[in-house]
Write a protein that holds these residues in place. Structure first.
Motif, PDB file in Angstrom:
ATOM      1  N   THR A  81      18.320  33.271  66.978  1.00  0.00           N
ATOM      2  CA  THR A  81      18.683  32.768  65.651  1.00  0.00           C
ATOM      3  C   THR A  81      18.974  33.926  64.707  1.00  0.00           C
ATOM      4  OG1 THR A  81      17.178  30.895  65.976  1.00  0.00           O
ATOM      5  CG2 THR A  81      17.966  31.289  63.742  1.00  0.00           C
ATOM      6  N   ILE A  82      18.085  34.915  64.697  1.00  0.00           N
ATOM      7  CA  ILE A  82      18.262  36.074  63.820  1.00  0.00           C
ATOM      8  C   ILE A  82      19.538  36.824  64.185  1.00  0.00           C
ATOM      9  CG2 ILE A  82      17.259  38.250  63.053  1.00  0.00           C
ATOM     10  CD1 ILE A  82      15.739  35.772  62.105  1.00  0.00           C
ATOM     11  N   LYS A  83      19.775  36.960  65.485  1.00  0.00           N
ATOM     12  CA  LYS A  83      20.980  37.659  65.931  1.00  0.00           C
ATOM     13  C   LYS A  83      22.232  36.933  65.451  1.00  0.00           C
ATOM     14  CE  LYS A  83      23.430  39.192  70.089  1.00  0.00           C
ATOM     15  NZ  LYS A  83      23.434  39.215  71.575  1.00  0.00           N
ATOM     16  N   LYS A  84      22.266  35.604  65.632  1.00  0.00           N
ATOM     17  CA  LYS A  84      23.435  34.823  65.219  1.00  0.00           C
ATOM     18  C   LYS A  84      23.605  34.839  63.702  1.00  0.00           C
ATOM     19  CE  LYS A  84      24.741  33.510  69.307  1.00  0.00           C
ATOM     20  NZ  LYS A  84      26.014  34.032  69.886  1.00  0.00           N
ATOM     21  N   LEU A  85      22.487  34.819  62.981  1.00  0.00           N
ATOM     22  CA  LEU A  85      22.551  34.888  61.525  1.00  0.00           C
ATOM     23  C   LEU A  85      23.192  36.195  61.081  1.00  0.00           C
ATOM     24  CD1 LEU A  85      21.758  33.907  58.656  1.00  0.00           C
ATOM     25  CD2 LEU A  85      19.535  34.998  59.017  1.00  0.00           C
ATOM     26  N   ASN A  86      22.742  37.295  61.661  1.00  0.00           N
ATOM     27  CA  ASN A  86      23.309  38.593  61.299  1.00  0.00           C
ATOM     28  C   ASN A  86      24.771  38.710  61.704  1.00  0.00           C
ATOM     29  OD1 ASN A  86      21.042  39.701  60.047  1.00  0.00           O
ATOM     30  ND2 ASN A  86      20.161  40.361  61.981  1.00  0.00           N
ATOM     31  N   GLU A  87      25.115  38.121  62.843  1.00  0.00           N
ATOM     32  CA  GLU A  87      26.515  38.141  63.272  1.00  0.00           C
ATOM     33  C   GLU A  87      27.394  37.359  62.301  1.00  0.00           C
ATOM     34  OE1 GLU A  87      26.433  36.626  67.231  1.00  0.00           O
ATOM     35  OE2 GLU A  87      25.935  38.566  68.144  1.00  0.00           O
ATOM     36  N   SER A  88      26.874  36.233  61.801  1.00  0.00           N
ATOM     37  CA  SER A  88      27.635  35.430  60.842  1.00  0.00           C
ATOM     38  C   SER A  88      27.840  36.187  59.538  1.00  0.00           C
ATOM     39  CB  SER A  88      26.907  34.109  60.568  1.00  0.00           C
ATOM     40  OG  SER A  88      26.797  33.339  61.740  1.00  0.00           O
ATOM     41  N   VAL A  89      26.783  36.861  59.086  1.00  0.00           N
ATOM     42  CA  VAL A  89      26.895  37.665  57.869  1.00  0.00           C
ATOM     43  C   VAL A  89      27.910  38.784  58.071  1.00  0.00           C
ATOM     44  CG1 VAL A  89      25.662  39.252  56.341  1.00  0.00           C
ATOM     45  CG2 VAL A  89      24.575  37.126  57.077  1.00  0.00           C
ATOM     46  N   ALA A  90      27.838  39.422  59.237  1.00  0.00           N
ATOM     47  CA  ALA A  90      28.765  40.512  59.534  1.00  0.00           C
ATOM     48  C   ALA A  90      30.207  40.018  59.559  1.00  0.00           C
ATOM     49  CB  ALA A  90      28.408  41.149  60.878  1.00  0.00           C
ATOM     50  N   LEU A  91      30.411  38.848  60.170  1.00  0.00           N
ATOM     51  CA  LEU A  91      31.762  38.290  60.248  1.00  0.00           C
ATOM     52  C   LEU A  91      32.319  38.033  58.852  1.00  0.00           C
ATOM     53  CD1 LEU A  91      34.110  37.147  61.885  1.00  0.00           C
ATOM     54  CD2 LEU A  91      32.902  34.946  61.940  1.00  0.00           C
ATOM     55  N   GLY A  92      31.508  37.409  58.003  1.00  0.00           N
ATOM     56  CA  GLY A  92      31.959  37.153  56.639  1.00  0.00           C
ATOM     57  C   GLY A  92      32.259  38.435  55.890  1.00  0.00           C
ATOM     58  N   PHE A  93      31.400  39.441  56.096  1.00  0.00           N
ATOM     59  CA  PHE A  93      31.576  40.728  55.428  1.00  0.00           C
ATOM     60  C   PHE A  93      32.898  41.378  55.838  1.00  0.00           C
ATOM     61  CE2 PHE A  93      30.791  45.322  55.029  1.00  0.00           C
ATOM     62  CZ  PHE A  93      30.330  45.390  53.725  1.00  0.00           C
ATOM     63  N   TYR A  94      33.184  41.370  57.140  1.00  0.00           N
ATOM     64  CA  TYR A  94      34.405  42.007  57.621  1.00  0.00           C
ATOM     65  C   TYR A  94      35.657  41.225  57.243  1.00  0.00           C
ATOM     66  CZ  TYR A  94      31.912  45.554  60.275  1.00  0.00           C
ATOM     67  OH  TYR A  94      31.134  46.619  60.627  1.00  0.00           O
ATOM     68  N   ILE A  95      35.558  39.905  57.185  1.00  0.00           N
ATOM     69  CA  ILE A  95      36.706  39.105  56.748  1.00  0.00           C
ATOM     70  C   ILE A  95      37.073  39.460  55.311  1.00  0.00           C
ATOM     71  CG2 ILE A  95      37.426  36.762  56.120  1.00  0.00           C
ATOM     72  CD1 ILE A  95      35.926  35.771  58.599  1.00  0.00           C
ATOM     73  N   ILE A  96      36.049  39.594  54.471  1.00  0.00           N
ATOM     74  CA  ILE A  96      36.309  39.968  53.077  1.00  0.00           C
ATOM     75  C   ILE A  96      36.904  41.367  53.006  1.00  0.00           C
ATOM     76  CG2 ILE A  96      35.234  40.460  50.849  1.00  0.00           C
ATOM     77  CD1 ILE A  96      33.170  38.286  51.506  1.00  0.00           C
ATOM     78  N   ARG A  97      36.307  42.298  53.738  1.00  0.00           N
ATOM     79  CA  ARG A  97      36.811  43.682  53.713  1.00  0.00           C
ATOM     80  C   ARG A  97      38.257  43.765  54.172  1.00  0.00           C
ATOM     81  NH1 ARG A  97      33.418  48.679  53.956  1.00  0.00           N
ATOM     82  NH2 ARG A  97      35.230  49.483  55.073  1.00  0.00           N
TER      83      ARG A  97
END
Length: 312
Positions: A81-97
């Protein structure tokens, strides 16, 4: 209308099915549930320490809801769960960047402001078998190395978590983090998890900008009423002063500190002028927070703080 629905990650592919035949079939096989349907199972995990109840993977953290709209709920989180949560945050971060030109991120000393919350691991309440419980925003300090192992976002924070967890009072912690963010002119992202917290950070800036300016111009937290009231360890305050001084030296020394403090004081003195975040950090490119569901009531205020030039 095509009422087929693609299979979800939890769907058993061994049967050869690649999708549910219809939305109705999906609804039949996976009916809506509420927290009440899981309460007994979660109690068995928390109170009795039972394993393999809701998942074959044992939880590493019990996330607690805020209790704003109902009683506090406990939500088990596994390492996956923690891994997927961090991956989701990372994905959103990179999409914005990636929505900005790559040249926008060319400076090596660019930073992001992320309001971090945390307490020392031994201060968390625990379940019967020792699993920590707390807000989802505190999971990094609760399970430390595990959470950082799964973190996929190379974030250059303004202040490290090991310093933040030493400050037990939330208001003081937010103040200190904001000082370290405001001393840095080159912030490109401003992120607070929830909209209410986002507004609270801006209110701290508005209410304490004189103290913030004095701390920066003198690189000394003795001018902070919150620090003086809520941090009693002189050695720790000295550490904060030293780290603040290091940042000021990095950006130009005493003259820079005085100019930065003057800029903060001037911009915060302008009342009812939109875009305070972009005015404080001219290089700020975007701000992020949760503004859906019950947080939509905060959106007008947040947009006022962001102004027309700062995407939210």
């Amino acid at each position: 209308m095509d009422r087929k629905i693609l299979c979800l990650p939890t769907h058993d592919l061994s049967s050869g099915e690649s999708f549910y035949a219809s939305i109705d079939e999906f609804r039949e096989k996976i009916p809506l549930t509420t927290y009440k349907d899981y309460m007994d199972y979660i109690d068995r995990m928390v109170v009795e320490g039972e394993n393999n109840v809701l998942s074959s993977e044992n939880p590493v953290y019990f996330s607690m809801t805020s209790g704003t709209t109902a009683k506090i709920k406990l939500l088990p989180a596994t390492a996956t769960t923690i891994k997927k949560l961090n991956e989701s945050v990372a994905l959103g971060f990179y999409i914005i960047r990636r929505s900005f030109p790559s040249s926008s991120f060319s400076s090596f000393n660019q930073r992001v402001f992320v309001l971090q919350t945390g307490i020392k691991p031994n201060m968390f309440p625990v379940s019967k078998d020792g699993i920590p419980m707390g807000p989802i925003s505190n999971h990094s300090s609760a399970i430390g190395s595990l959470s950082r192992t799964f973190s996929s976002v190379p974030v250059n924070h303004t202040l490290s978590l090991d310093i933040i967890v030493e400050i037990t009072d939330f208001e003081t912690s937010a103040f200190v983090q904001l000082v370290f963010a405001l001393v840095n002119w080159n912030i490109y992202s401003y992120r607070v998890t929830f909209a209410s917290g986002f507004i609270h950070t801006v209110n701290i800036i508005e209410n304490y900008f004189e103290e913030i300016s004095l701390c920066i111009s003198t690189y000394n937290f003795k001018y902070s009423s919150l620090v003086q009231k809520n941090i009693s360890d002189p050695a720790f305050i000295s550490t904060l002063n030293q780290k603040l001084h290091e940042v000021i030296v990095e950006y130009g020394g005493e003259t820079y500190g005085l100019e930065r403090a003057k800029h903060i004081r001037n911009e915060c003195s302008k009342k009812k002028v939109p875009g305070i975040l972009h005015r404080l950090w001219p290089n700020l490119m975007f701000a992020t927070t949760a503004i859906g569901s019950t947080f939509t009531i905060y959106k007008p205020d947040i947009q006022f703080y962001c102004g027309d030039r700062l995407p939210l």
